[in-house]
Design a protein around this motif. Structure first.
Motif, mmCIF file in Angstrom:
data_model
loop_
_atom_site.group_PDB
_atom_site.id
_atom_site.type_symbol
_atom_site.label_atom_id
_atom_site.label_comp_id
_atom_site.label_asym_id
_atom_site.label_seq_id
_atom_site.Cartn_x
_atom_site.Cartn_y
_atom_site.Cartn_z
ATOM 1 N N SER A 223 6.219 -4.736 -5.369
ATOM 2 C CA SER A 223 4.882 -4.955 -4.806
ATOM 3 C C SER A 223 4.226 -6.204 -5.378
ATOM 4 O O SER A 223 3.406 -6.842 -4.717
ATOM 5 C CB SER A 223 3.990 -3.730 -5.040
ATOM 6 N N ILE A 224 4.577 -6.580 -6.591
ATOM 7 C CA ILE A 224 4.022 -7.801 -7.192
ATOM 8 C C ILE A 224 4.746 -9.037 -6.681
ATOM 9 O O ILE A 224 4.126 -10.031 -6.291
ATOM 10 C CB ILE A 224 4.106 -7.747 -8.731
ATOM 11 N N TYR A 225 6.070 -8.977 -6.647
ATOM 12 C CA TYR A 225 6.871 -10.166 -6.321
ATOM 13 C C TYR A 225 7.543 -10.098 -4.950
ATOM 14 O O TYR A 225 8.333 -10.987 -4.621
ATOM 15 C CB TYR A 225 7.946 -10.362 -7.399
ATOM 16 N N ILE B 93 0.838 -1.208 0.000
ATOM 17 C CA ILE B 93 0.000 0.000 0.000
ATOM 18 C C ILE B 93 0.868 1.252 0.000
ATOM 19 O O ILE B 93 0.638 2.183 -0.783
ATOM 20 C CB ILE B 93 -0.948 -0.006 1.216
ATOM 21 N N LEU B 94 1.891 1.272 0.858
ATOM 22 C CA LEU B 94 2.780 2.435 0.927
ATOM 23 C C LEU B 94 3.573 2.601 -0.362
ATOM 24 O O LEU B 94 3.858 3.713 -0.800
ATOM 25 C CB LEU B 94 3.730 2.292 2.119
ATOM 26 N N TRP B 95 3.927 1.473 -0.985
ATOM 27 C CA TRP B 95 4.672 1.516 -2.251
ATOM 28 C C TRP B 95 3.766 1.994 -3.395
ATOM 29 O O TRP B 95 4.201 2.722 -4.290
ATOM 30 C CB TRP B 95 5.211 0.125 -2.560
ATOM 31 N N CYS B 96 2.503 1.592 -3.353
ATOM 32 C CA CYS B 96 1.592 1.883 -4.465
ATOM 33 C C CYS B 96 1.020 3.298 -4.443
ATOM 34 O O CYS B 96 0.590 3.801 -5.482
ATOM 35 C CB CYS B 96 0.429 0.887 -4.471
ATOM 36 N N ILE B 97 1.005 3.950 -3.293
ATOM 37 C CA ILE B 97 0.406 5.288 -3.207
ATOM 38 C C ILE B 97 1.018 6.245 -4.231
ATOM 39 O O ILE B 97 0.297 6.909 -4.971
ATOM 40 C CB ILE B 97 0.513 5.840 -1.768
ATOM 41 N N PRO B 98 2.360 6.346 -4.332
ATOM 42 C CA PRO B 98 2.924 7.253 -5.350
ATOM 43 C C PRO B 98 3.112 6.607 -6.711
ATOM 44 O O PRO B 98 3.548 7.250 -7.650
ATOM 45 C CB PRO B 98 4.280 7.621 -4.742
ATOM 46 N N THR B 99 2.795 5.310 -6.834
ATOM 47 C CA THR B 99 2.973 4.631 -8.125
ATOM 48 C C THR B 99 1.605 4.261 -8.706
ATOM 49 O O THR B 99 0.943 5.060 -9.318
ATOM 50 C CB THR B 99 3.870 3.396 -7.973
ATOM 51 N N THR B 100 1.200 3.025 -8.500
ATOM 52 C CA THR B 100 -0.105 2.575 -8.993
ATOM 53 C C THR B 100 -0.555 1.362 -8.191
ATOM 54 O O THR B 100 0.279 0.543 -7.777
ATOM 55 C CB THR B 100 -0.046 2.193 -10.486
ATOM 56 N N LYS C 21 3.040 10.969 -12.385
ATOM 57 C CA LYS C 21 3.728 10.414 -11.225
ATOM 58 C C LYS C 21 5.151 10.054 -11.616
ATOM 59 O O LYS C 21 5.428 9.697 -12.769
ATOM 60 C CB LYS C 21 2.988 9.178 -10.703
ATOM 61 N N LEU C 22 6.069 10.159 -10.669
ATOM 62 C CA LEU C 22 7.470 9.888 -10.953
ATOM 63 C C LEU C 22 7.722 8.426 -11.273
ATOM 64 O O LEU C 22 8.761 8.077 -11.829
ATOM 65 C CB LEU C 22 8.332 10.325 -9.770
ATOM 66 N N SER C 23 6.766 7.561 -10.928
ATOM 67 C CA SER C 23 6.909 6.147 -11.257
ATOM 68 C C SER C 23 6.605 5.867 -12.722
ATOM 69 O O SER C 23 6.998 4.834 -13.263
ATOM 70 C CB SER C 23 5.976 5.308 -10.379
ATOM 71 N N THR C 24 5.895 6.778 -13.390
ATOM 72 C CA THR C 24 5.542 6.580 -14.795
ATOM 73 C C THR C 24 6.816 6.570 -15.642
ATOM 74 O O THR C 24 7.580 7.532 -15.645
ATOM 75 C CB THR C 24 4.603 7.691 -15.285
ATOM 76 N N HIS D 265 2.024 15.244 -7.316
ATOM 77 C CA HIS D 265 1.473 15.690 -6.046
ATOM 78 C C HIS D 265 1.736 17.166 -5.781
ATOM 79 O O HIS D 265 1.196 17.726 -4.822
ATOM 80 C CB HIS D 265 2.043 14.840 -4.907
ATOM 81 N N ASP D 266 2.558 17.809 -6.610
ATOM 82 C CA ASP D 266 2.868 19.225 -6.414
ATOM 83 C C ASP D 266 1.952 20.148 -7.212
ATOM 84 O O ASP D 266 2.083 21.365 -7.131
ATOM 85 C CB ASP D 266 4.326 19.495 -6.821
ATOM 86 N N PHE D 267 1.035 19.559 -7.995
ATOM 87 C CA PHE D 267 0.118 20.353 -8.810
ATOM 88 C C PHE D 267 -1.328 20.110 -8.397
ATOM 89 O O PHE D 267 -1.703 18.987 -8.034
ATOM 90 C CB PHE D 267 0.281 19.997 -10.300
ATOM 91 N N LYS D 268 -2.121 21.155 -8.456
ATOM 92 C CA LYS D 268 -3.547 21.031 -8.184
ATOM 93 C C LYS D 268 -4.209 20.339 -9.376
ATOM 94 O O LYS D 268 -3.924 20.671 -10.530
ATOM 95 C CB LYS D 268 -4.170 22.406 -7.963
ATOM 96 N N LEU D 269 -5.066 19.408 -9.106
ATOM 97 C CA LEU D 269 -5.702 18.616 -10.161
ATOM 98 C C LEU D 269 -6.883 19.381 -10.735
ATOM 99 O O LEU D 269 -8.036 19.127 -10.403
ATOM 100 C CB LEU D 269 -6.148 17.262 -9.603
ATOM 101 N N THR D 270 -6.602 20.340 -11.614
ATOM 102 C CA THR D 270 -7.646 21.151 -12.239
ATOM 103 C C THR D 270 -7.571 21.036 -13.756
ATOM 104 O O THR D 270 -6.527 20.713 -14.314
ATOM 105 C CB THR D 270 -7.512 22.633 -11.831
#
Length: 587
Positions: free
Chosen positions: A186-188, A24-31, A338-341, A360-365
């Motif tokens: 997170s998968i393996y 969960i902690l790994w996936c929050i900034p990734t997917t 996201k930086l994971s992309t 996460h540094d930009f407002k989602l507008t």
């Protein structure tokens, strides 16, 4: 029937939940997509059963607790590493832990309060065990059922993995996907990640291979300075706008009386603009991240897979590093993804980026698109705001800034309230959607460039606008053959290369490759003495031939010889070898 020891359940469930918390902690900034795979759960069950062995068979609860604490340390360490480098700790880095003594502050800064949940869960499990008074009196679990369940889980995992070509191939495929490239741990689990590092091929640059690379580089036309060194005419700042899927054919075009890109058209008429409309797309599987490779390093994409996922920690020469070396610049990456992309976080650091401003540094507008990312209009407005507030490009600072847009991403469906043009039914729907989105991006870029022109440092600033790759893909043939798209849509995958406030004003109508932008920018920024000048050739070179070879070995342009084409095609293999074998890390 023998009752199952409650402590076995306590320790087992605790270990399993540790892995889930890590995920969960790994996936929050990734997917969170990794949580929908069968392997995600089978690997954790396998690891849980194996780690539970000391207590399940030998009632060694102290040993079990110690193992759980070691697991806590391993998971927390990898989360801390991920928060800085966006990847799990490589296998060969575990022996370098002594280096952390010099970075105590950075280590502490990487900790989060919720990391304490890992050792806290171990403590709670031990307390529950001790309070279960009869726990230690019960017999160990029966081996046959325990091992039988483990074998069944292993068989399920093995079957799924074999269907995907085996462990190495399956893991590699995940690494080569845009949004799953960081999902291996997170998968393996971390253990799977370590296994992949262990069994992966250890690639070494042999003398023979180095000689082959040197021979090709010697045959390539030499890079030459194009401008007279003049401190009064130097550009010490560089702003790169990498526009998603922007193709050249929408520029300088009116469709049904409507100008598609009025602002960029205006820029093309400026006396200080350099414009090349026929930049041949040369990206491969990495798409956008491949475009960054060519623009920033002058290297071509690797032959198979994605360099940013497979070789994020290799040494890369880059425009950013050249800027820092010559102009003492601070280098910024601004992206709403996201930086994971595409693993762009660690590769940006390898390219010499100092500050990353991301999702996460930009407002989602003004958000739209498949992945609901901030719209280009809002993105550039927020970038402007960050400059005005002094968050980036601080006063007196030379800067390299790379801005990555998103709105031009397929399927090009712009919300109605953001549309400024519309087309009749005679225009194919996909073509209309693409042009409507291009108009939106053009307006966003226009407002931002006009703002940059008001800054006192504008005179020393080079602004580059280019598309990361073509956008129409398999729609191209259909649109070119349609009555509404014929003679409007280009049948070639060309992107534009626009340089605003260029010390050289020109229009270059010949074909060039994306690989040629890097040496051209070295010329324009007077960075020609940088040690790496790329695999391409600057368009300011008088004798440059007007052709390029695409990633499918398609040759576009004219005026070339068979020998020159062979050399250009071989560049893909040379670049692949330079990246895979970490050529620059061994010089």
């Amino acid at each position: 029937m023998t009752k199952i020891d409650k402590s076995i359940l306590t320790f087992g469930v605790t270990i399993f939940l540790k892995f889930i918390l890590f995920d969960i902690l790994w996936c929050i900034p990734t997917t969170f997509a990794s949580l929908s795979t069968v392997e995600c759960y089978t690997t954790k069950l396998i690891a849980t059963f194996i780690l539970l062995t000391p207590y399940a068979f030998f009632r060694m609860w102290k040993t079990e607790t110690f193992i759980m604490l070691l697991l806590d340390f391993l998971l927390i360490a990898n989360l801390m590493y991920f928060r800085t480098y966006y990847t799990a700790i490589p296998l060969n880095s575990y022996g370098l832990s002594g280096n952390l003594a010099d970075f105590t502050g950075s280590v502490i800064d990487s900790l989060r309060w919720y990391d304490s949940l890992f050792p806290l869960s171990t403590l709670i499990a031990a307390i529950i065990h001790l309070r279960t008074k009869t726990s230690h009196l019960k017999r160990p679990v029966r081996a046959l059922p325990y091992v039988g369940i483990l074998v069944v889980i292993i068989c399920i995992f093995g079957t799924v993995t074999l269907m995907k070509g085996g462990f190495s191939k399956a893991y590699g495929k995940y690494r080569d996907k845009a949004y799953l490239c960081s999902s291996g741990p997170s998968i393996y689990t971390i253990f799977g990640s370590l296994c992949y590092d262990l069994i992966g091929p250890q690639q070494q640059l042999t003398p023979e291979l180095e000689a082959k690379i040197q021979e090709w580089l010697s045959a390539k036309p030499k890079h030459e300075a194009a401008l007279i060194s003049d401190s009064t005419n130097r550009r010490t700042n560089c702003i790169v706008i990498l526009a998603e899927s922007l193709e050249s054919w929408v520029l300088e075009k009116e469709v049904e009386g409507q100008e598609i890109t009025p602002y960029m058209n205006k820029l093309l008429k400026d006396s200080t603009t350099l414009y090349a409309p026929h930049v041949l797309t040369q990206v491969k599987g990495g798409r956008s991240i491949d475009a960054q490779l060519m623009l920033c390093t002058g290297l071509l994409p690797i032959n198979s897979g994605t360099y940013s996922s497979q070789y994020p920690n290799h040494i890369y020469p880059s425009l950013q590093k050249a800027m820092r070396e010559k102009n003492h610049s601070r280098n910024y990456l601004l992206t709403i993804d996201k930086l994971s992309t595409w693993n762009q976080g660690p590769i940006a650091q390898s390219f010499g980026i100092d500050t990353i401003i991301a999702y996460h540094d930009f407002k989602l507008t003004e958000a739209f698109g498949t992945h609901k990312r901030t719209g280009d209009g809002s993105f550039f407005a927020q970038c402007q705001e960050k400059i005005e507030k002094g968050e980036i490009w601080k006063k007196g600072e030379n800067a390299y800034m790379q801005l990555i847009t998103y709105s031009g991403h397929a399927p090009f469906i712009l919300p109605k309230q953001l549309r400024e043009v519309s087309f009749s039914s005679g225009i194919p729907e996909k073509m209309g959607d693409y042009m409507t989105t291009a108009r939106y991006t053009d307006k966003a870029i226009g407002k931002f460039v006009e703002y940059l022109k008001t800054l006192p440092q504008y005179k020393e600033t080079l602004i580059v606008i280019t598309g990361d790759h073509e956008g129409l893909a398999y729609y191209r043939t259909e649109l070119c053959e349609s009555p509404g798209g014929k003679d409007i849509v280009s049948d070639k995958p060309f992107t534009p290369f626009i340089v605003v406030n260029s010390p050289v004003s020109m229009r270059y109508d010949k074909v060039m490759g994306q690989i040629d932008m890097y040496p051209t920018l070295l010329n324009l920024l007077q960075l020609d003495d940088y040690y790496w000048t790329g695999l391409g050739e600057s368009i300011l070179t008088p004798n440059k031939k007007g052709f390029a070879v695409g990633s499918q070995m398609n040759v576009e342009g004219e005026g070339y010889t068979p020998e020159e084409v062979d050399l250009a095609k071989e560049a893909y293999d040379i670049s692949d070898e330079m990246i895979r074998f970490n050529y620059f890390g061994q010089q």
